[in-house]
Design a protein around this motif. Sequence first.
Motif, PDB file in Angstrom:
ATOM      1  N   ILE A 282      24.447  41.127  41.923  1.00 34.79           N
ATOM      2  CA  ILE A 282      24.199  40.284  40.753  1.00 34.79           C
ATOM      3  C   ILE A 282      25.318  40.534  39.746  1.00 34.79           C
ATOM      4  CG2 ILE A 282      22.500  39.558  39.053  1.00 34.79           C
ATOM      5  CD1 ILE A 282      21.583  39.396  42.019  1.00 34.79           C
ATOM      6  N   GLY A 283      26.269  39.613  39.711  1.00 31.83           N
ATOM      7  CA  GLY A 283      27.450  39.758  38.869  1.00 31.83           C
ATOM      8  C   GLY A 283      28.649  40.101  39.728  1.00 31.83           C
ATOM      9  N   GLY A 284      29.616  39.181  39.796  1.00 29.10           N
ATOM     10  CA  GLY A 284      30.743  39.356  40.709  1.00 29.10           C
ATOM     11  C   GLY A 284      32.027  39.785  40.041  1.00 29.10           C
ATOM     12  N   GLY A 285      31.941  40.572  38.963  1.00 31.37           N
ATOM     13  CA  GLY A 285      33.139  41.066  38.292  1.00 31.37           C
ATOM     14  C   GLY A 285      33.799  42.189  39.069  1.00 31.37           C
ATOM     15  N   VAL A 286      34.572  43.022  38.371  1.00 27.60           N
ATOM     16  CA  VAL A 286      35.305  44.098  39.034  1.00 27.60           C
ATOM     17  C   VAL A 286      34.356  45.061  39.738  1.00 27.60           C
ATOM     18  CG1 VAL A 286      36.809  46.088  38.655  1.00 27.60           C
ATOM     19  CG2 VAL A 286      37.278  43.933  37.481  1.00 27.60           C
ATOM     20  N   ILE A 287      33.301  45.490  39.036  1.00 23.23           N
ATOM     21  CA  ILE A 287      32.362  46.446  39.634  1.00 23.23           C
ATOM     22  C   ILE A 287      31.499  45.769  40.689  1.00 23.23           C
ATOM     23  CG2 ILE A 287      30.444  48.012  39.192  1.00 23.23           C
ATOM     24  CD1 ILE A 287      33.161  49.003  38.209  1.00 23.23           C
ATOM     25  N   GLY A 288      30.937  44.606  40.368  1.00 24.20           N
ATOM     26  CA  GLY A 288      30.138  43.892  41.358  1.00 24.20           C
ATOM     27  C   GLY A 288      30.953  43.531  42.588  1.00 24.20           C
ATOM     28  N   GLY A 289      32.210  43.145  42.364  1.00 22.56           N
ATOM     29  CA  GLY A 289      33.078  42.830  43.488  1.00 22.56           C
ATOM     30  C   GLY A 289      33.345  44.044  44.355  1.00 22.56           C
ATOM     31  N   GLY A 290      33.507  45.206  43.721  1.00 21.00           N
ATOM     32  CA  GLY A 290      33.699  46.438  44.482  1.00 21.00           C
ATOM     33  C   GLY A 290      32.482  46.779  45.322  1.00 21.00           C
ATOM     34  N   TRP A 291      31.292  46.596  44.746  1.00 19.41           N
ATOM     35  CA  TRP A 291      30.057  46.799  45.517  1.00 19.41           C
ATOM     36  C   TRP A 291      30.006  45.831  46.697  1.00 19.41           C
ATOM     37  CZ3 TRP A 291      26.661  50.571  45.712  1.00 19.41           C
ATOM     38  CH2 TRP A 291      26.391  51.355  44.574  1.00 19.41           C
ATOM     39  N   ALA A 292      30.319  44.554  46.439  1.00 17.91           N
ATOM     40  CA  ALA A 292      30.280  43.556  47.509  1.00 17.91           C
ATOM     41  C   ALA A 292      31.202  43.966  48.648  1.00 17.91           C
ATOM     42  CB  ALA A 292      30.679  42.189  46.957  1.00 17.91           C
ATOM     43  N   ALA A 293      32.395  44.442  48.312  1.00 16.88           N
ATOM     44  CA  ALA A 293      33.362  44.852  49.335  1.00 16.88           C
ATOM     45  C   ALA A 293      32.849  46.046  50.128  1.00 16.88           C
ATOM     46  CB  ALA A 293      34.697  45.177  48.681  1.00 16.88           C
ATOM     47  N   ARG A 294      32.270  47.031  49.447  1.00 25.84           N
ATOM     48  CA  ARG A 294      31.781  48.240  50.128  1.00 25.84           C
ATOM     49  C   ARG A 294      30.685  47.880  51.124  1.00 25.84           C
ATOM     50  NH1 ARG A 294      32.782  53.936  50.938  1.00 25.84           N
ATOM     51  NH2 ARG A 294      33.424  54.219  48.777  1.00 25.84           N
ATOM     52  N   PHE A 295      29.728  47.047  50.704  1.00 25.11           N
ATOM     53  CA  PHE A 295      28.659  46.633  51.622  1.00 25.11           C
ATOM     54  C   PHE A 295      29.229  45.785  52.760  1.00 25.11           C
ATOM     55  CE2 PHE A 295      25.623  47.552  48.107  1.00 25.11           C
ATOM     56  CZ  PHE A 295      24.632  48.189  48.840  1.00 25.11           C
ATOM     57  N   LEU A 296      30.034  44.791  52.417  1.00 25.70           N
ATOM     58  CA  LEU A 296      30.534  43.829  53.403  1.00 25.70           C
ATOM     59  C   LEU A 296      31.345  44.522  54.491  1.00 25.70           C
ATOM     60  CD1 LEU A 296      30.646  40.682  53.852  1.00 25.70           C
ATOM     61  CD2 LEU A 296      32.912  40.786  52.806  1.00 25.70           C
ATOM     62  N   LEU A 297      32.245  45.423  54.093  1.00 25.68           N
ATOM     63  CA  LEU A 297      33.114  46.082  55.063  1.00 25.68           C
ATOM     64  C   LEU A 297      32.384  47.139  55.877  1.00 25.68           C
ATOM     65  CD1 LEU A 297      35.254  44.559  53.412  1.00 25.68           C
ATOM     66  CD2 LEU A 297      36.759  46.522  53.696  1.00 25.68           C
ATOM     67  N   ASN A 298      31.156  47.471  55.492  1.00 25.96           N
ATOM     68  CA  ASN A 298      30.327  48.371  56.280  1.00 25.96           C
ATOM     69  C   ASN A 298      29.272  47.612  57.081  1.00 25.96           C
ATOM     70  OD1 ASN A 298      30.744  51.482  55.927  1.00 25.96           O
ATOM     71  ND2 ASN A 298      31.210  50.592  53.929  1.00 25.96           N
ATOM     72  N   GLY A 299      29.497  46.305  57.243  1.00 29.42           N
ATOM     73  CA  GLY A 299      28.674  45.532  58.172  1.00 29.42           C
ATOM     74  C   GLY A 299      27.465  44.852  57.579  1.00 29.42           C
ATOM     75  N   TRP A 300      27.269  44.921  56.252  1.00 33.01           N
ATOM     76  CA  TRP A 300      26.132  44.262  55.621  1.00 33.01           C
ATOM     77  C   TRP A 300      26.468  42.802  55.328  1.00 33.01           C
ATOM     78  CZ3 TRP A 300      21.795  46.567  52.515  1.00 33.01           C
ATOM     79  CH2 TRP A 300      21.517  47.887  52.898  1.00 33.01           C
ATOM     80  N   ASN A 301      25.456  41.946  55.400  1.00 33.89           N
ATOM     81  CA  ASN A 301      25.587  40.613  54.820  1.00 33.89           C
ATOM     82  C   ASN A 301      25.476  40.746  53.307  1.00 33.89           C
ATOM     83  OD1 ASN A 301      25.829  39.352  57.309  1.00 33.89           O
ATOM     84  ND2 ASN A 301      23.637  38.950  57.484  1.00 33.89           N
TER      85      ASN A 301
END
Length: 490
Positions: free
Chosen positions: A7-26
């Motif tokens: 929830i929120g795609g800024g610098v921190i939210g984007g970093g979270w998205a990348a960490r989950f995504l690159l570890n195989g999460w949708n």
Amino acid sequence: MTTAAIIGGGVIGGGWAARFLLNGWNVRVFDPDPEADAKLAPVLAQARRALPSLTDVALPPEGVLTFHNDMAEAVSGVDWIQESVPERLEIKHAVLASVQAHCPPDSIIGSSTSGFKPSELQQGAARPGQIMVCHPFNPVYLMPLIEVVPSPQTDLALVEKAEGILRGLGHFPLRVRKEIDAHIADRFLEAVWREALWLVKDGVATTEEIDEAIRMGFGIRWAQMGLFDTYRTAGGEAGMRHFMAQFGPALKWPWTKLMDVPEFTDELVDLIAGQSDAQSGHMSISQMLAARDDNLVGMMRALKANNWGAGAVMNAHEAALREGTVLGAHADDLEDVSAPILTVRRAVPLDWTDYNGHMNEARYLQAFGDATDRFMALIGCDAEYIATGGSYFTAETHIRHVDEALAGATIEVLTQVLAGAGKKLHLFHEMFEGDRLLATGEHFLLHVSLETRRPSEPSPAIVAALDRIAAAHADLSTPEGAGRAVGQRP
């Protein structure tokens, strides 16, 4: 497939998205900004470049990334919700209320807040036990630390579940035992920030000089040993007691302006901004971010080699990635060994490339050496066995370079036994990126007694495992390039 809502795609939210995504999460990103996907793209590009370089085993295939402007659509059925909206309590309350109106009651709701206590976030919440602080550090896709802060109302079973998930992502969850404004780490950063502002305002130091004092001195020590262990070693053999007896009285001296804050006047802002521009204005922000990530990867990989600090976290993450795969198996666990065996699957790290931009010769040898080590462990010649006094020594190596491998490429090494009997082991490795052959490595090894340093017979268990694989591989055709001398090409 597990799913996270960011929830929120800024610098921190984007970093979270990348960490989950690159570890195989949708990953579902909720952000009303119509340009959210464009703004997240450079963060994902940075993460894809840097995160795979941390580990010596490949990350799982990426999950699916989607963008949403409807909260119900974003959080319905998800396993984890990470709130990363601006640091205003009324905004967080409104967002968390909307999240809880649509998400499963057993979803984890973590907040990236750097300052608010979880009990403040839980005020007026439908299910306060579901909400906790999960405070990350930028860049989230590289930095291990997550401060996990529950309140007395938070469901501890959910906290423990959250910590397990974070470890699975390669993070280091640090449980904060008492909720407090700004948690733990940011309170230290705030103290250093206050003192730095005074030093600049009073003309004692420039922004560059302060940064040099940190990165050339205690910053390096803290990166691997922290505050208290650093001071413990400063006390010599007498340790912390001697250090505190020697330097404790200095706490009463007026060395710092810890509790005072200089007024943020236009003059102070202009002074600091001007010095900062002079310090690093020759680089673009994207260049600075790339350098930051390269440096972090290098330091963390150095710690990884020593199984220390953040490096120990990465080693644990690697072990989890290997678990349940052929890369973590013993020969007895494999029902079919009739094909060449996968011994390496990893990304090419940033520091493996040379002036031509591709993987250098030494790293091909390292990758093939890792493949040999993995095959040895597969047949039982692992660290425990080697400690008893036996191992394989490489007597001869031949590498053919067939094609280029660039940083970030996922490479796989398949290993075929050309001969394996008694003391002798003859292996042939093929390195691929997808279906593209990159290199081959041929290695002849002898089993050696570490006491006499002379050839010796392996243990019966190793002989049995090797005989089984060698017999199965005897039916394979001789691979292209095997037995070829230097300079012989197709």
